[in-house]
Motif scaffolding. Structure first.
Motif, short mmCIF file in Angstrom:
data_model
loop_
_atom_site.label_atom_id
_atom_site.label_comp_id
_atom_site.label_asym_id
_atom_site.label_seq_id
_atom_site.Cartn_x
_atom_site.Cartn_y
_atom_site.Cartn_z
N VAL A 54 1.01 -1.03 0.04
CA VAL A 54 -0.07 -0.12 -0.14
C VAL A 54 0.82 1.21 0.03
O VAL A 54 1.52 1.51 0.97
CB VAL A 54 -1.09 -0.01 1.01
N THR A 55 1.07 1.97 -1.10
CA THR A 55 1.96 3.00 -1.40
C THR A 55 1.29 4.00 -2.09
O THR A 55 0.29 4.19 -2.64
CB THR A 55 3.16 2.34 -2.23
N ASN A 74 0.33 -14.15 -4.98
CA ASN A 74 -0.58 -13.71 -4.06
C ASN A 74 -0.25 -11.80 -3.73
O ASN A 74 -0.66 -11.50 -2.78
CB ASN A 74 -0.82 -14.18 -2.45
N LEU A 75 0.49 -11.27 -4.72
CA LEU A 75 0.82 -10.08 -4.19
C LEU A 75 -0.17 -9.09 -4.88
O LEU A 75 -0.55 -9.18 -6.06
CB LEU A 75 2.16 -9.67 -4.75
N VAL A 76 -0.51 -7.99 -4.42
CA VAL A 76 -1.68 -6.90 -4.95
C VAL A 76 -0.83 -5.62 -4.30
O VAL A 76 -0.25 -5.49 -3.40
CB VAL A 76 -2.73 -6.80 -4.39
N VAL A 77 -0.71 -4.74 -5.44
CA VAL A 77 -0.07 -3.47 -5.03
C VAL A 77 -1.38 -2.26 -5.16
O VAL A 77 -2.03 -2.13 -6.36
CB VAL A 77 1.00 -2.98 -6.21
N LEU A 78 -1.48 -1.56 -4.16
CA LEU A 78 -2.65 -0.61 -3.91
C LEU A 78 -1.94 0.61 -3.96
O LEU A 78 -1.08 1.08 -3.06
CB LEU A 78 -3.33 -0.83 -2.78
N GLY A 173 -10.53 11.43 -0.43
CA GLY A 173 -11.39 10.40 -0.67
C GLY A 173 -10.79 9.23 -0.64
O GLY A 173 -11.59 8.08 -0.46
N MET A 174 -9.78 9.00 -0.32
CA MET A 174 -8.92 7.64 -0.12
C MET A 174 -7.58 7.90 0.82
O MET A 174 -6.92 8.85 0.51
CB MET A 174 -8.78 6.96 -1.52
N ASP A 175 -7.29 7.00 1.69
CA ASP A 175 -6.25 7.01 2.48
C ASP A 175 -5.64 5.44 2.44
O ASP A 175 -6.20 4.60 2.25
CB ASP A 175 -5.91 7.83 3.51
N LYS A 176 -4.43 5.23 3.13
CA LYS A 176 -4.20 4.02 3.34
C LYS A 176 -4.74 2.90 4.14
O LYS A 176 -5.10 1.82 3.90
CB LYS A 176 -2.44 3.92 3.96
N GLY A 177 -5.44 3.76 5.19
CA GLY A 177 -6.34 3.01 6.11
C GLY A 177 -7.61 2.41 5.34
O GLY A 177 -8.09 1.38 5.68
N GLN A 178 -8.35 3.43 4.48
CA GLN A 178 -9.38 3.08 3.83
C GLN A 178 -9.02 1.93 2.53
O GLN A 178 -9.67 1.00 2.68
CB GLN A 178 -10.00 4.01 3.02
N ALA A 179 -7.88 1.97 2.02
CA ALA A 179 -7.43 1.17 0.98
C ALA A 179 -7.20 -0.31 1.60
O ALA A 179 -7.54 -1.50 1.18
CB ALA A 179 -6.12 1.47 0.46
N LEU A 180 -6.76 -0.34 2.87
CA LEU A 180 -6.50 -1.75 3.88
C LEU A 180 -7.59 -2.06 4.41
O LEU A 180 -7.98 -3.31 4.05
CB LEU A 180 -5.49 -1.45 4.88
N SER A 181 -8.58 -1.34 4.88
CA SER A 181 -9.86 -1.67 5.19
C SER A 181 -10.54 -2.39 4.21
O SER A 181 -11.23 -3.48 4.55
CB SER A 181 -10.85 -0.47 5.83
N LEU A 202 -0.28 5.66 9.63
CA LEU A 202 -0.87 5.94 10.63
C LEU A 202 -2.29 5.56 10.43
O LEU A 202 -2.85 4.87 11.15
CB LEU A 202 -0.85 7.15 11.46
N ALA A 203 -3.13 5.94 9.42
CA ALA A 203 -4.23 5.59 9.05
C ALA A 203 -4.42 3.97 8.87
O ALA A 203 -5.22 3.50 9.18
CB ALA A 203 -4.63 6.20 7.77
N ALA A 204 -3.41 3.34 8.30
CA ALA A 204 -3.53 1.90 7.92
C ALA A 204 -3.18 1.18 9.36
O ALA A 204 -3.87 0.10 9.88
CB ALA A 204 -2.21 1.68 7.28
N PHE A 205 -2.55 1.66 10.28
CA PHE A 205 -2.50 1.32 11.71
C PHE A 205 -3.86 1.32 12.44
O PHE A 205 -4.33 0.36 13.02
CB PHE A 205 -1.45 2.18 12.64
N ASP A 206 -4.42 2.59 12.04
CA ASP A 206 -5.91 2.49 12.71
C ASP A 206 -6.77 1.37 12.09
O ASP A 206 -7.49 1.00 12.97
CB ASP A 206 -6.50 3.98 12.45
N ALA A 207 -6.75 1.22 10.79
CA ALA A 207 -7.34 0.39 10.20
C ALA A 207 -7.07 -1.02 10.46
O ALA A 207 -8.41 -1.85 10.65
CB ALA A 207 -7.17 0.33 8.60
#
Length: 256
Positions: A54-55, A74-78, A173-181, A202-207
């Motif tokens: 997630v980058t 099984n790799l996905v790049v967001l 409208g999008m951040d790493k947390g939303q993408a991961l969730s 940090l948003a991904a940590f929250d997710a």
């Protein structure tokens, strides 16, 4: 971690790229993935549900800077914080936002008016980043840029994403947390790990914590950003530590 080790087929391993899989360098175009990372990820990918990079970079750029990543199972790049997605050799994305090229066109004049030396502009397609790492006073240049760039971003319907000696103008409208969730829900994940190094992670940590899944957060430690260190379950020493941790996981899966 126990949930990941006991049921790897249900685990999503989420990873930032810059500062996590690759060292931070003065010129972002010259960043390169840790030499052992592709091999370790290939071994890991054979056991887990998915590996998600997630980058903020475009997926194509992450793959270019990470030779061998395209062959990881099984790799996905967001990329672009989840706006763009690479999977199984194909990229999918909505149309690019018009505000980005308009803001980028105004940046040279803005930087010239501020009289800042060594500040560079990176065209990221769906975003534009302003780097101060090569300035004589990186922190001072970053402080001087915050308000003018925030006004420029607002005028073009964009938001500011702060990072390590960089301010990025990107669509809302999008951040790493939303993408991961969204990805965890899509894959019906049963556990999750996320590793990052910068404020955008940090948003991904929250997710991870909001997912309700057994989860672990990992900080790729640096002297430049301490906020993640304070929030992480595990702290390692930069990309070298991340690769060592992932190698330990892969080895544990292979023994089980």
């Amino acid at each position: 971690m126990e949930a990941i080790l006991s049921d790897p087929a249900g685990a999503v391993i989420g990873l930032d790229f810059d500062g996590t899989l690759s060292p931070i360098v003065p010129d972002p175009a010259k960043a390169v993935i840790h030499p052992k990372a592709p091999g370790v990820l290939a071994e890991l990918g054979a056991h887990v549900l998915s590996i998600a990079i997630v980058t903020g970079r475009p997926p194509a750029t992450a793959l270019e800077l990470g030779p061998g990543l395209a062959d990881v199972p099984n790799l996905v790049v967001l990329g672009h914080y989840g706006f763009e997605r690479w999977e199984a050799g194909r990229v999918s994305a909505p149309p690019p936002p018009p505000g980005v090229p308009r803001a980028e066109a105004e940046l040279p004049l803005l930087l010239d008016s501020l009289g800042l030396d060594g500040v560079t502009i990176e065209d990221k397609g769906r975003a534009v980043a302003v780097h101060t790492r090569r300035s004589p006073d990186p922190e001072g240049a970053l402080a001087a840029l915050r308000e003018p760039l925030a006004k420029l971003a607002g005028a073009h319907g964009l938001v500011i994403e702060p990072g390590r000696m960089v301010l990025e103008l990107r669509p809302p409208g999008m951040d790493k947390g939303q993408a991961l969730s969204l990805f965890l829900a899509e894959r019906n994940a049963r556990s999750v790990m996320f590793a990052g190094d910068d404020l955008g992670d940090l948003a991904a940590f929250d997710a991870v914590r909001a997912s309700g899944l057994p989860g672990v957060t990992v900080c790729s430690g640096s002297a430049e950003v301490t906020a993640l260190r304070e929030r992480a379950d595990i702290v390692v020493d930069g990309p070298e530590g991340i690769v060592a941790l992932l190698a330990e996981l892969a080895s544990a899966f292979s023994r089980s």
